[in-house]
Structures are given as structure tokens and as C-alpha cells.
Design an enzyme around this catalytic site. Structure first.
Site, short mmCIF file in Angstrom:
data_model
loop_
_atom_site.label_atom_id
_atom_site.label_comp_id
_atom_site.label_asym_id
_atom_site.label_seq_id
_atom_site.Cartn_x
_atom_site.Cartn_y
_atom_site.Cartn_z
N SER A 50 -9.24 -0.74 2.88
CA SER A 50 -9.60 -2.16 2.83
C SER A 50 -8.37 -3.04 2.98
O SER A 50 -7.24 -2.57 2.86
CB SER A 50 -10.33 -2.50 1.52
OG SER A 50 -9.45 -2.33 0.42
N SER A 178 4.47 -8.23 -4.37
CA SER A 178 3.79 -9.50 -4.50
C SER A 178 4.77 -10.60 -4.88
O SER A 178 5.78 -10.35 -5.54
CB SER A 178 2.71 -9.40 -5.58
OG SER A 178 2.26 -10.68 -5.99
N TYR A 205 0.32 -7.10 -13.51
CA TYR A 205 0.45 -6.81 -12.08
C TYR A 205 1.80 -7.28 -11.56
O TYR A 205 2.52 -6.54 -10.87
CB TYR A 205 -0.69 -7.50 -11.33
CG TYR A 205 -0.65 -7.36 -9.83
CD1 TYR A 205 -1.13 -6.21 -9.21
CD2 TYR A 205 -0.15 -8.39 -9.02
CE1 TYR A 205 -1.13 -6.09 -7.83
CE2 TYR A 205 -0.14 -8.27 -7.64
CZ TYR A 205 -0.63 -7.12 -7.04
OH TYR A 205 -0.61 -7.00 -5.67
N LYS A 209 5.06 -5.22 -10.03
CA LYS A 209 5.59 -5.53 -8.70
C LYS A 209 7.10 -5.79 -8.76
O LYS A 209 7.82 -5.49 -7.82
CB LYS A 209 4.85 -6.73 -8.10
CG LYS A 209 3.39 -6.40 -7.77
CD LYS A 209 3.31 -5.23 -6.81
CE LYS A 209 1.90 -4.74 -6.56
NZ LYS A 209 1.84 -3.64 -5.57
N THR A 238 -8.42 -11.30 1.27
CA THR A 238 -8.91 -9.93 1.21
C THR A 238 -9.98 -9.79 0.14
O THR A 238 -10.12 -10.64 -0.75
CB THR A 238 -7.77 -8.95 0.87
OG1 THR A 238 -7.30 -9.22 -0.46
CG2 THR A 238 -6.61 -9.10 1.85
#
Length: 325
Positions: A50, A178, A205, A209, A238
Site C-alpha cells: 500500500s 518522517s 512514531y 523515526k 495514503t
């Protein structure tokens, strides 16, 4: 994170990470960079079912590259495999089912891949998780899910495949990070987010990163035969963004990049000769190396802190599979 630091990062992102930022940067792109034959080269892409990972896989397949898709879901992986083969006309695309939050599963996959003698020129660590909500979740191994997937999983897969990459021509490793890491300093005191008063999935997150950026720079020193890089695809529209950050998506959906625009830097780093003219270990955005820190540089860690992170990851890796790969 202070409001001031957050504002700096957001304003930077509004200017550079959106569709407009890509379009401005693309005016300087050299089309010849991607006009290259890769029919004899092998690429492994995690999270290839994806988003920008799938777009990158499709672009590589259309250029004739050998593609190894690493996915967690059998159903989504098989659907993506069929779609990529049909759209590219390239049947040399292979699906590997691996849960990248499970160290032992990664070990088994790496050992099988190595024992089969399968060549590999480029590894793209694209898969990652951003846990929505405020509940800290653990894997079956008792690891916090974000750290297990984005940091430890990347480390085990990358270091496990180093021998295969080092035996290949022009080997490369790309880790997709990110912009959120720009407001995070390496925090070795709480790698699995146990000390948070309230779990924050976005912060976790972003911290992983930052860890990936540190890891990449350290890999570049440790494995000089391989060209390492990290990259930020920008803010792309996305399915992952829509599900994990619905408010963010709602506010910026008209300004978000397409998946193809987000995948561009990944493809460029994976195939172009221009990419490896830059030193190993850098962070890229829209085909250009950029700083891994905001101007105030409060996010910089020391050499000893960076080394300690790598030591911890190696110790954890060995704990789960007995000895180093």
C-alpha cells in the site's frame, strides 16, 4: 515538545512537505536520473502492499527490476502482488509474508532468504506503524508495537541482510522516516514508552523515526560497502495517513502529495546513479540531502548516545534469536 518548536516544524512542513513543495522541487529534477536500466537488479521493499511502498514497487517493476515485497497481511499482499504484476507486465515480483514486529519471524525470513542464495541489491525499509489513540499496545513478545516494528524490526532485517547486500553490486539501504523526527531528540531512557503519563502514538512514531535517522548514520560507518540513506516522502495522501491521522488528513487533504509524488525520492535513491554520488548516511527530501535537525539543533544526540542505541538494539536482537545473524 514546546508550542514554539511544534510551530517551527509545522510551518516548515506546510512549505516543503505538501504537494506545492514537491512541485517546486521537481522543477530542478533531472529526468535522466530515472532513465536507467535495472533489469538485472533486485529490490526488497517492506510495506509494499500500500501507499508509497506500493508505488515504489510498481515503478521498479515497470523498469524491469526484480521485486521482493515484504508484507504482513496475506490477503493484502496477494492482492497487491497480482495488481503489480498486471500493471507492470513483470512477473518477477515475489511476495514474502513477515510480521516485522516479531524478531523471530524476521530471523526466520532472513535465514531462509540467505540460505536460498537469493541476490539483493537494494533494501527499502518502508513499513512502519503509527498507533492511533492513547493506548500502549504490546506484541506477543512483550515489546511496544511502534518500537518493535519501526526500530528493532528495521535493525534486525537490515543487519541480517548485510552479508547479502555486501556481496552485490552497488548495494543500497533506504529507510523511510518522517518529518516528525525533527522535533524529537533521541531518548534512551524510555525506548518503549513505558514512562509516558499518557501514551501518545504520534510522539512514539516520531521518536522511532528519530531513532531510524541515528541508526542510518551509524550503519553508514559500520558497513562502508553499502550506501545508506534515510528519506522523507513528504505528506502524501495514503490510506495510512487517512486511518492513523484523520484530523490531519481532513485539514490538509487538498494540499497532500499524491502517492507517486511521495514515492519519488524513494525511487530516486533506489535506482539513480546520482543518489550514490552523495556520502552514505544522509537524510533526503525531494532528491536533495537536508539537515536532520531544526535550526536550533536541540535534537542532536552525542556520539556516545548514538552508540548506546546501537548496542541496545544488538543486545535485544541477540536476546530474541540467541546470537547475532
Amino acid at each position: 515538545m514546546s508550542l514554539f518548536r511544534n510551530a517551527i516544524w509545522f510551518l516548515k512542513g506546510m512549505k516543503e512537505y505538501t504537494k506545492g513543495g514537491y512541485e517546486a522541487a521537481a522543477k530542478k529534477f533531472n529526468p535522466a536520473d530515472l532513465d536507467i536500466s535495472i533489469s538485472n537488479r533486485s529490490f526488497m521493499i517492506t510495506g509494499a502492499n500500500s501507499g508509497v511502498g506500493r508505488c515504489t514497487a510498481l515503478a521498479i517493476a515497470r523498469k524491469g527490476g526484480i521485486v521482493h515485497m515484504v508484507c504482513r497481511s496475506k490477503e493484502r499482499g496477494e492482492e497487491a502482488l497480482k495488481d503489480l504484476q498486471e500493471k507492470s507486465g513483470n512477473m518477477n515480483i515475489h511476495l514474502h509474508l513477515v510480521d516485522l514486529s516479531r524478531p523471530r519471524a524476521i530471523k526466520e525470513f532472513v535465514e531462509k532468504f540467505r540460505n536460498n542464495g537469493t541476490p539483493l541489491n537494494v533494501l527499502i525499509n518502508n513499513a512502519g506503524v503509527l498507533m492511533s489513540g492513547d493506548k500502549r499496545t504490546l506484541t506477543e513478545d512483550g515489546l511496544e508495537t511502534t518500537f518493535a516494528t519501526n526500530t528493532l524490526g528495521v535493525h534486525i532485517l537490515t543487519t541480517g541482510l548485510v552479508p547479502v547486500l555486501e556481496s552485490s553490486e552497488d548495494p543500497r539501504v533506504i529507510i523511510v522516516t518522517s518529518g516528525g523526527m525533527l522535533v524529537q531528540k533521541l531518548n534512551l531512557s524510555d525506548l518503549q514508552f513505558e514512562k509516558m503519563t499518557k501514551f501518545d502514538g504520534t510522539m512514539a512514531y516520531s521518536q522511532t523515526k528519530r531513532q531510524e535517522v541515528v541508526m542510518t548514520a551509524m550503519y553508514a560507518k559500520q558497513y562502508p560497502k553499502i550506501h545508506f540513506s534515510t528519506c522523507h516522502p513528504g505528506w502524501a495522501d495514503t490510506a495510512g495517513v487517512r486511518s492513523s491521522l484523520p484530523d490531519f488528513h481532513a485539514k490538509l487533504k487538498d494540499r497532500l502529495r499524491t502517492e507517486e509524488q511521495g514515492a519519488d525520492v524513494m525511487l530516486w535513491l533506489a535506482v539513480s546513479e546520482a543518489a550514490t554520488k552523495h556520502p552514505s548516511g544522509l537524510f533526503f527530501q525531494d532528491r536533495e540531502p537536508v539537515s536532520t535537525h531544526l535550526p536550533l539543533a536541540w535534537t542532536k544526540s552525542s556520539a556516545s548516545e548514538d552508540k548506546k542505541l546501537m548496542d541496545i538494539l544488538q543486545e535485544m536482537s541477540e536476546k530474541f534469536y540467541g546470537s547475532s545473524l
